[in-house]
Design an enzyme around this catalytic site. Structure first.
Site, PDB file in Angstrom:
ATOM      1  N   GLY A  13     -17.803 -10.692  -5.749  1.00 47.72           N
ATOM      2  CA  GLY A  13     -17.338  -9.403  -5.267  1.00 47.72           C
ATOM      3  C   GLY A  13     -15.948  -9.412  -4.657  1.00 47.72           C
ATOM      4  N   ILE A  14     -15.810  -8.715  -3.548  1.00 49.73           N
ATOM      5  CA  ILE A  14     -14.516  -8.594  -2.871  1.00 49.73           C
ATOM      6  C   ILE A  14     -14.006  -9.952  -2.417  1.00 49.73           C
ATOM      7  CG2 ILE A  14     -13.342  -7.619  -0.855  1.00 49.73           C
ATOM      8  CD1 ILE A  14     -15.283  -5.242  -1.044  1.00 49.73           C
ATOM      9  N   ASP A  33     -19.325 -19.749   1.610  1.00 48.39           N
ATOM     10  CA  ASP A  33     -20.437 -18.977   1.060  1.00 48.39           C
ATOM     11  C   ASP A  33     -21.669 -19.876   0.994  1.00 48.39           C
ATOM     12  OD1 ASP A  33     -21.919 -16.891  -0.244  1.00 48.39           O
ATOM     13  OD2 ASP A  33     -20.043 -16.190  -1.131  1.00 48.39           O
ATOM     14  N   ASP A  44     -24.858 -20.873   5.727  1.00 49.45           N
ATOM     15  CA  ASP A  44     -25.683 -19.674   5.777  1.00 49.45           C
ATOM     16  C   ASP A  44     -25.323 -18.896   7.039  1.00 49.45           C
ATOM     17  OD1 ASP A  44     -27.592 -17.725   5.806  1.00 49.45           O
ATOM     18  OD2 ASP A  44     -29.317 -19.070   5.756  1.00 49.45           O
ATOM     19  N   GLY A  74     -21.493 -10.329   3.312  1.00 51.38           N
ATOM     20  CA  GLY A  74     -22.307  -9.197   3.740  1.00 51.38           C
ATOM     21  C   GLY A  74     -23.467  -8.971   2.810  1.00 51.38           C
ATOM     22  N   SER A 114     -16.683  -0.619   6.273  1.00 47.32           N
ATOM     23  CA  SER A 114     -17.244   0.261   5.246  1.00 47.32           C
ATOM     24  C   SER A 114     -17.118   1.715   5.667  1.00 47.32           C
ATOM     25  CB  SER A 114     -18.728  -0.063   5.016  1.00 47.32           C
ATOM     26  OG  SER A 114     -19.334   0.878   4.147  1.00 47.32           O
ATOM     27  N   TYR A 154     -27.627  -0.754   7.461  1.00 50.22           N
ATOM     28  CA  TYR A 154     -26.290  -1.134   6.991  1.00 50.22           C
ATOM     29  C   TYR A 154     -25.204  -0.365   7.734  1.00 50.22           C
ATOM     30  CZ  TYR A 154     -22.418  -2.084   3.776  1.00 50.22           C
ATOM     31  OH  TYR A 154     -21.219  -2.475   3.245  1.00 50.22           O
TER      32      TYR A 154
END
Length: 256
Positions: A13-14, A33, A44, A74, A114, A154
């Site tokens: 993703g981003i 990651d 983690d 995320g 977001s 979220y």
């Protein structure tokens, strides 16, 4: 000027788009990651020990000097783990890497927020996050799951992150140390996390109502990566505590 930048959530993703862009520009990128290509630090971020391991590993790999940090890690699937990764997995990593950032001549931090931060959320959950009480926040998230408010988890994590950003960015620990701390708030981005929703006509209608994007529609991960890269640049010397909406106009429509 080549810089050393850590990117959490770098496997997809981003995060993957940002890591690729920065490498193309000549920066040294340390990917963080759980697994995947281009990951230098396997950790983690949903657990406190995992966050501590990530901080220690990045600090070791950089020799204690870090020019930039991008927090892309995320979760979008509704559940208590969103609290642990989206909020605590961001704030604790930023705090933990603050000494290494302060050792840079032009330290920059770019969070991924977001558009959902301005949407309905659980005020008690936001407060628990800001108080640093992860156990209480997890309990509140589980309660939201059971009483039909799963969609608020979220948005609550992102609202809490936005408030945390405003709170700490101007303190002696950050602004006083020359660390520019800001965020990008995307609208709908075409990533593996949104692929299933976008492909479903009904969910697509729901997203379009919740996040209308009149300017060019859904964004690519690369679009967000370019904005993050600017926040990380040495030229960004005077922005602090800002949330920049890269959302095709959704925030302007929601708060005209």
């Amino acid at each position: 000027m080549s810089r050393v930048v850590a990117v959490t959530g770098s496997a997809s993703g981003i995060g993957a788009a940002t890591a690729a862009l920065l490498r193309e520009r000549g920066d040294r990128v340390i990917g963080v990651d759980r697994a995947g290509a281009g990951v230098d630090v396997v950790a983690d971020l949903s657990t406190a020990p995992g966050r501590a391991e990530a901080v220690a590993a990045v600090t070791d790999l950089t020799g204690g000097v870090l020019d930039g940090l991008v927090t892309c890690a995320g979760l979008s699937r509704a559940g208590a783990p969103q609290v642990s990764v989206n909020y605590f997995g961001t704030t604790e990593v930023v705090d933990g890497l603050r000494p290494a950032l302060a050792a840079s001549s032009a330290p920059r931090v770019a969070l991924v927020g977001s558009i959902s931060a301005i949407q309905p959320h659980d005020a008690a959950l936001v407060d628990a996050c800001l108080a640093g009480d992860e156990p209480a926040a997890l309990v509140l998230a589980e309660a939201a799951l059971t009483d039909g408010r799963s969609h608020e988890i979220y948005s609550s994590t992102k609202a809490a992150l936005s408030r945390w950003l405003r709170r700490v960015s101007v303190t002696a620990d950050f602004a006083g140390a020359g660390i520019a701390l800001n965020a990008i708030a995307p609208g709908v981005v075409l990533t593996p996390m949104t692929a299933e929703l976008v492909s479903d006509p009904q969910w697509r209608q729901v997203m379009d109502r919740a996040v209308p994007m009149p300017l060019n529609g859904y964004a690519s991960p690369e679009t967000i990566a370019y904005a993050l890269a600017w926040l990380l640049s040495a030229e960004n010397s005077h922005m602090a505590g800002q949330v920049v909406y890269v959302d095709g106009g959704a925030e302007a429509l929601a708060r005209p």
